[in-house]
Enzyme design. Structure first.
Site, PDB file in Angstrom:
ATOM      1  N   ASP A 294      17.608  21.949 -16.461  1.00 23.18           N
ATOM      2  CA  ASP A 294      18.119  23.057 -15.655  1.00 23.18           C
ATOM      3  C   ASP A 294      18.502  24.265 -16.494  1.00 23.18           C
ATOM      4  OD1 ASP A 294      17.854  21.842 -13.155  1.00 23.18           O
ATOM      5  OD2 ASP A 294      19.827  20.878 -13.287  1.00 23.18           O
TER       6      ASP A 294
ATOM      7  N   TYR B 245      -0.998   4.832  13.026  1.00 22.09           N
ATOM      8  CA  TYR B 245      -2.408   5.046  12.793  1.00 22.09           C
ATOM      9  C   TYR B 245      -3.198   4.435  13.948  1.00 22.09           C
ATOM     10  CZ  TYR B 245      -1.279   7.143   8.307  1.00 22.09           C
ATOM     11  OH  TYR B 245      -0.802   7.974   7.333  1.00 22.09           O
TER      12      TYR B 245
ATOM     13  N   CYS C  91       9.270  11.097  -4.651  1.00 18.46           N
ATOM     14  CA  CYS C  91       7.909  10.555  -4.737  1.00 18.46           C
ATOM     15  C   CYS C  91       7.105  10.907  -3.494  1.00 18.46           C
ATOM     16  CB  CYS C  91       7.952   9.041  -4.928  1.00 18.46           C
ATOM     17  SG  CYS C  91       9.001   8.200  -3.735  1.00 18.46           S
TER      18      CYS C  91
ATOM     19  N   PRO D  43       0.812  -1.223   0.000  1.00 14.33           N
ATOM     20  CA  PRO D  43       0.000   0.000   0.000  1.00 14.33           C
ATOM     21  C   PRO D  43       0.843   1.270   0.000  1.00 14.33           C
ATOM     22  CG  PRO D  43      -0.741  -1.543   1.695  1.00 14.33           C
ATOM     23  CD  PRO D  43       0.552  -2.066   1.188  1.00 14.33           C
TER      24      PRO D  43
ATOM     25  N   GLY E 186      -2.866  -0.810  10.634  1.00  9.72           N
ATOM     26  CA  GLY E 186      -2.638  -0.093  11.881  1.00  9.72           C
ATOM     27  C   GLY E 186      -1.242   0.454  12.019  1.00  9.72           C
TER      28      GLY E 186
ATOM     29  N   HIS F  44      25.820  17.016 -13.687  1.00  8.82           N
ATOM     30  CA  HIS F  44      26.176  17.268 -12.289  1.00  8.82           C
ATOM     31  C   HIS F  44      26.017  16.036 -11.397  1.00  8.82           C
ATOM     32  CE1 HIS F  44      21.804  17.848 -12.158  1.00  8.82           C
ATOM     33  NE2 HIS F  44      21.856  17.762 -10.853  1.00  8.82           N
TER      34      HIS F  44
ATOM     35  N   ARG G 263      13.029  -1.076  -0.165  1.00 10.28           N
ATOM     36  CA  ARG G 263      13.688  -0.666  -1.417  1.00 10.28           C
ATOM     37  C   ARG G 263      14.420  -1.820  -2.094  1.00 10.28           C
ATOM     38  NH1 ARG G 263      16.680   2.990   0.736  1.00 10.28           N
ATOM     39  NH2 ARG G 263      18.523   2.539  -0.480  1.00 10.28           N
TER      40      ARG G 263
HETATM   41  C1  LIG Z   1       4.709   7.886  -2.006  1.00 12.58           C
HETATM   42  C2  LIG Z   1       4.503   6.908  -0.890  1.00 12.58           C
HETATM   43  C3  LIG Z   1       3.275   6.853  -0.239  1.00 12.58           C
HETATM   44  C4  LIG Z   1       3.069   5.929   0.783  1.00 12.58           C
HETATM   45  N1  LIG Z   1       1.819   5.804   1.326  1.00 12.58           N
HETATM   46  C5  LIG Z   1       1.574   4.767   2.177  1.00 12.58           C
HETATM   47  C6  LIG Z   1       0.243   4.482   2.588  1.00 12.58           C
HETATM   48  O1  LIG Z   1      -0.723   5.130   2.176  1.00 12.58           O
HETATM   49  N2  LIG Z   1       0.072   3.442   3.436  1.00 12.58           N
HETATM   50  C7  LIG Z   1       1.107   2.671   3.890  1.00 12.58           C
HETATM   51  O2  LIG Z   1       0.884   1.725   4.645  1.00 12.58           O
HETATM   52  N3  LIG Z   1       2.366   2.918   3.499  1.00 12.58           N
HETATM   53  C8  LIG Z   1       2.620   3.920   2.640  1.00 12.58           C
HETATM   54  N4  LIG Z   1       3.896   4.118   2.175  1.00 12.58           N
HETATM   55  C9  LIG Z   1       4.992   3.269   2.686  1.00 12.58           C
HETATM   56  C10 LIG Z   1       5.233   2.069   1.765  1.00 12.58           C
HETATM   57  O3  LIG Z   1       4.142   1.209   1.695  1.00 12.58           O
HETATM   58  C11 LIG Z   1       6.438   1.218   2.199  1.00 12.58           C
HETATM   59  O4  LIG Z   1       6.184   0.628   3.435  1.00 12.58           O
HETATM   60  C12 LIG Z   1       7.737   1.985   2.271  1.00 12.58           C
HETATM   61  O5  LIG Z   1       7.876   2.901   1.219  1.00 12.58           O
HETATM   62  C13 LIG Z   1       8.926   1.015   2.231  1.00 12.58           C
HETATM   63  O6  LIG Z   1       8.851   0.234   1.074  1.00 12.58           O
HETATM   64  P1  LIG Z   1       9.763   0.504  -0.234  1.00 12.58           P
HETATM   65  O7  LIG Z   1      11.152   0.555   0.274  1.00 12.58           O
HETATM   66  O8  LIG Z   1       9.487  -0.645  -1.128  1.00 12.58           O
HETATM   67  O9  LIG Z   1       9.348   1.823  -0.775  1.00 12.58           O
HETATM   68  C14 LIG Z   1       4.132   5.060   1.179  1.00 12.58           C
HETATM   69  C15 LIG Z   1       5.352   5.145   0.524  1.00 12.58           C
HETATM   70  C16 LIG Z   1       5.552   6.037  -0.505  1.00 12.58           C
HETATM   71  C17 LIG Z   1       6.883   6.059  -1.190  1.00 12.58           C
HETATM   72  S1  SF4 Z   2      11.256   9.333  -6.638  1.00 13.84           S
HETATM   73 FE1  SF4 Z   2      11.367   7.424  -7.762  1.00 13.84          FE
HETATM   74  S2  SF4 Z   2      13.528   6.943  -7.693  1.00 13.84           S
HETATM   75 FE2  SF4 Z   2      13.172   8.443  -6.110  1.00 13.84          FE
HETATM   76  S3  SF4 Z   2      12.736   7.287  -4.241  1.00 13.84           S
HETATM   77 FE3  SF4 Z   2      10.781   7.689  -5.200  1.00 13.84          FE
HETATM   78  S4  SF4 Z   2      10.419   5.902  -6.455  1.00 13.84           S
HETATM   79 FE4  SF4 Z   2      12.581   5.884  -5.971  1.00 13.84          FE
END
Ligand SMILES: Cc1cc2nc3c(=O)[nH]c(=O)nc-3n(C[C@H](O)[C@H](O)[C@H](O)COP(=O)(O)O)c2cc1C
Ligand code: SF4
Length: 697
Positions: free
Chosen positions: A656, A186, A359, A40, A182, A434, A307
């Site tokens: 840029d 939250y 992001c 999510p 949760g 850069h 990640r």
């Molecule tokens: C843009 C963005 C929005 C997120 N929104 C939620 C969310 O609504 N609910 C949630 O449980 N986690 C949210 N997360 C956390 C991600 O689900 C995830 O646990 C976290 O980014 C680590 O995973 P990753 O390393 O694959 O990004 C969000 C992450 C990102 C990057």
């Molecule tokens: S902006 Fe794109 S490249 Fe940067 S952390 Fe988020 S998903 Fe990864």
């Protein structure tokens, strides 16, 4: 748990050792087609952009993510995050909006998940104007100036009824996996945590009592959806600080709830900063240290995050037995087709996330965007598919792209993919602009992926020729033989301290002991002096990483900034607090709310709300603002007729060198021009589809 292989590896060039990633996984009554799970996350589209949301998610399913989830979806009117638009399932209209997503995900054979949640005392309630609610009346540590109403028994009944109503609507609309979410501070975690929960009734005190609210929610949702859907719970393995519970209590909670849960989705922390950890502070797979322990408490399927983009690392994790599904939020933003690229053995085409969290900043502000993937968030409104590039309408042309930084590389790549013959030139002997020197600063190495990903593509595109290591004059550019010239010559940090606060140079900035950030890298050990002042009016990461670099080479460093905190822009990239803590640990002093008025031979003159002072400095680094390097563009533009006579039909600039911006914006700019190079007026972006058009006559 694994059942059967989804496809036949012998049909692909995939390495056999990655086959395990394509096992099906049984999640309660449902079966995920593989082990790739788009966990999510909220892209900031919310209920106002349901079609944007639907296509965004269905493209992740098309790219091979076996389960595709919504972001947090508010169940109650006293849970919203406006002005950040989160998903919502308050009523039947919201359900209709989300149905489009379910259909899109199912079309590609994936499971659709919905993360139902309530933000409790960290809710903004900007729209409903209800009070936020929390287990106890304790101010929100995440939303300033917010003190909740202490939840009464009638509120518990109302919220649990909302959860059941939302879950029922979700099940009726075809969702396969329903969350009782949760994590991340939250409401259910607030009940679980003694930091938020000081109640003295049956919902407070012992772990059993603190767990009661969440357990009741899970039981109610399980009862409502029965075996129609899988029930998932997302919980942080460890709160990573006083706001949450530790791994031992989490394990105890997992044991209490396990019989009602089909899938455990495990992340980390209570503040989002640890969960979506930035690459400056967290390595890929960093969450495993904690999430890897959940297996001790359950034999149900577990999905974890951190990640993860490397298939070998994924296989190791699956084989170790700690996770059953590889979760991805940012990896799925950066590369919606990551699973299919692994499936097909197209490893070099994987667009790896760089962990800079543009992001998160963009999602918070209301519309997702990504550094590595310019199409993220543009699937519906601009019709951009991440892996599909229409051939240019007017046949093959020759384009000269001058400048091989992020914007130039992106522009050349997309033009090449569209069948344009491209010559990509740069005065430097290597690609990257850069990014080449920035990625050498402390913690910045993953930023190098901006270049390495594009370098591989550019080298493989037969349409693209690289000409590096020689600078083109405007005369040479005009007579190169190209139909189109795209100038992407970047920007450089101001030498004279020009800054947004005075719109003027800083007296004394022309002295020999005053430097720009890139010179700190170039000079290396030759960088002079012991005491270095960095004057920062940029407020993002350049001053902190430069300070870190100098401090680690033994300098006494102080950052002076007129802003109230150092690295303030990084807060929405979730790295601000880590940035300041790291500087503090390394002895870098931070003087905020302070201007530098002038630079003397061994001091800088400062102004703090009218109090002037002299601060000692052997050397000064100015991180004030960048200026476009648009000399070539201006010369070519001024050449007018001569340019046309030389056969150049069109001249553009991107990145840029138009205006210095975040790297996600300049890559977008290069991508946009190349996508629209065959429109009537490529220099002007086409208008994009908007879902909310106000009153229609
Ligand atoms: C843009 C963005 C929005 C997120 N929104 C939620 C969310 O609504 N609910 C949630 O449980 N986690 C949210 N997360 C956390 C991600 O689900 C995830 O646990 C976290 O980014 C680590 O995973 P990753 O390393 O694959 O990004 C969000 C992450 C990102 C990057
Ligand atoms: S902006 Fe794109 S490249 Fe940067 S952390 Fe988020 S998903 Fe990864």
């Amino acid at each position: 748990m694994p059942t059967a292989r989804q496809d036949d590896a012998s049909q692909t060039s995939r390495l056999q050792r990655h086959d395990i990633l394509f096992d099906q996984v049984k999640i309660g009554p449902k079966v995920a087609p593989n082990r790739f799970y788009q966990v999510p996350y909220g892209p900031g589209f919310g209920p106002i952009k349901p079609l944007t949301h639907a296509l965004y998610r269905s493209i992740r399913a098309e790219g091979g993510w076996g389960v595709v989830s919504t972001g947090i979806t508010d169940i109650s009117v006293d849970s919203d995050e406006l002005p950040t638009p989160t998903d919502r399932l308050w009523d039947a209209a919201d359900a209709r909006g989300l149905k489009a997503m379910v259909d899109g995900v199912h079309e590609h054979g994936s499971l659709a998940a919905i993360e139902l949640g309530h933000m409790g005392s960290n809710s903004v309630t900007w729209e409903s104007r209800w009070p936020a609610v929390g287990p106890s009346q304790l101010g929100s540590p995440l939303i300033p100036n917010t003190t909740p109403k202490a939840i009464e028994h009638s509120d518990i009944e109302r919220i649990q009824a909302d959860w059941v109503a939302s879950a029922t609507r979700a099940a009726d609309n075809g969702f396969d996996v329903i969350y009782v979410y949760g994590s991340d501070s939250y409401l259910p975690s607030q009940f679980l945590s003694p930091f938020y929960n000081k109640r003295d009734d049956e919902y407070g005190g012992s772990l059993e009592n603190r767990a009661r609210f969440w357990l009741e929610c899970i039981e109610a949702v399980r009862g409502a959806v029965g075996e129609r859907c899988a029930v998932a719970v997302r919980i942080a393995a460890d709160g990573m600080g006083p706001m949450g519970i530790d791994i031992d209590e989490t394990l105890a909670f997992v044991r209490m709830a396990d019989s009602m849960v089909d899938l455990w989705d495990i992340n980390l922390g209570t503040d989002w900063d640890h969960d979506s950890g930035s690459s400056r502070f967290f390595a890929p797979g960093y969450q495993l240290e904690w999430s890897g322990r959940i297996r001790e408490a359950t034999s149900k399927p577990i999905v974890g995050v951190g990640r993860m983009t490397d298939p070998d690392q994924m296989v190791k994790i699956i084989e170790s037995g700690v996770l059953d599904l590889i979760g991805g939020a940012r990896p799925s933003i950066a590369d919606p087709f990551l699973p299919n690229k692994i499936r097909d053995g197209k490893y070099e085409e994987i667009r790896e996330c760089i962990g800079a969290n543009h992001c998160t900043m963009r999602a918070i502000k209301g519309h997702l965007g990504c550094i590595q993937n310019a199409t993220a968030g543009e699937e519906y409104r601009r019709g951009w598919h991440p892996e599909s590039y229409a051939p240019v309408a007017d046949g093959a042309q020759d384009a000269l792209v001058v400048g091989a930084g992020p914007a130039g590389m992106e522009c050349a790549t997309v033009l090449g993919r569209r069948g344009v013959r491209v010559h990509l030139c740069d005065k430097a002997g290597a690609l990257g602009g850069h990014i080449a020197w920035m990625s050498r600063l402390p913690g910045m190495s993953e930023w190098g992926r901006i270049t390495t990903y594009r370098k591989l593509l550019l080298e493989r595109l037969s349409e693209v020729e690289l000409r590096l290591g020689s600078e083109l004059t405007s005369e040479e550019a005009m007579n190169y033989g190209a139909d189109i010239i795209v100038v992407a010559t970047g920007a450089a940090w101001s030498k004279d301290g020009l800054n947004p606060f005075t719109h003027a140079a800083i007296p004394g900035a022309d002295a020999e002991h005053v430097f720009r950030p890139e010179e700190v890298i170039t000079l290396g050990a030759e960088f002079p002096g012991d005491k270095v002042i960095i004057f920062d009016t940029d407020n993002y990461l350049m001053a902190p990483v430069t300070a870190q670099h100098l401090a680690s080479s033994g300098k006494d460093v102080e950052i002076i900034t007129p802003y109230p905190s150092v690295g303030g822009v990084s807060d929405e990239m979730l790295e601000g607090p880590f940035t300041r803590a790291q500087l503090h640990e390394n002895g870098v002093r931070m003087r905020t709310d302070t201007m530098v008025g002038s630079i003397g031979s061994n001091t800088v003159q400062t102004d703090y709300y009218g109090d002037e002072a002299e601060v000692a400095a052997d050397a000064v680094v100015l991180v004030t603002q960048r200026l476009s390097d648009d000399r070539l563009f201006k010369e070519l533009n001024a050449a007018g007729d001569a340019r046309s006579k030389a056969g150049v039909k069109a001249l553009y600039r991107v990145g840029d060198c138009v205006a210095p911006r975040l790297v996600s914006d300049v890559i977008f700019d290069g991508h946009r021009l190349a996508r629209e190079i065959d429109t009537d007026e490529p220099a002007t972006p086409l208008s994009f589809l908007r879902e909310s058009r106000g009153v229609v006559a």
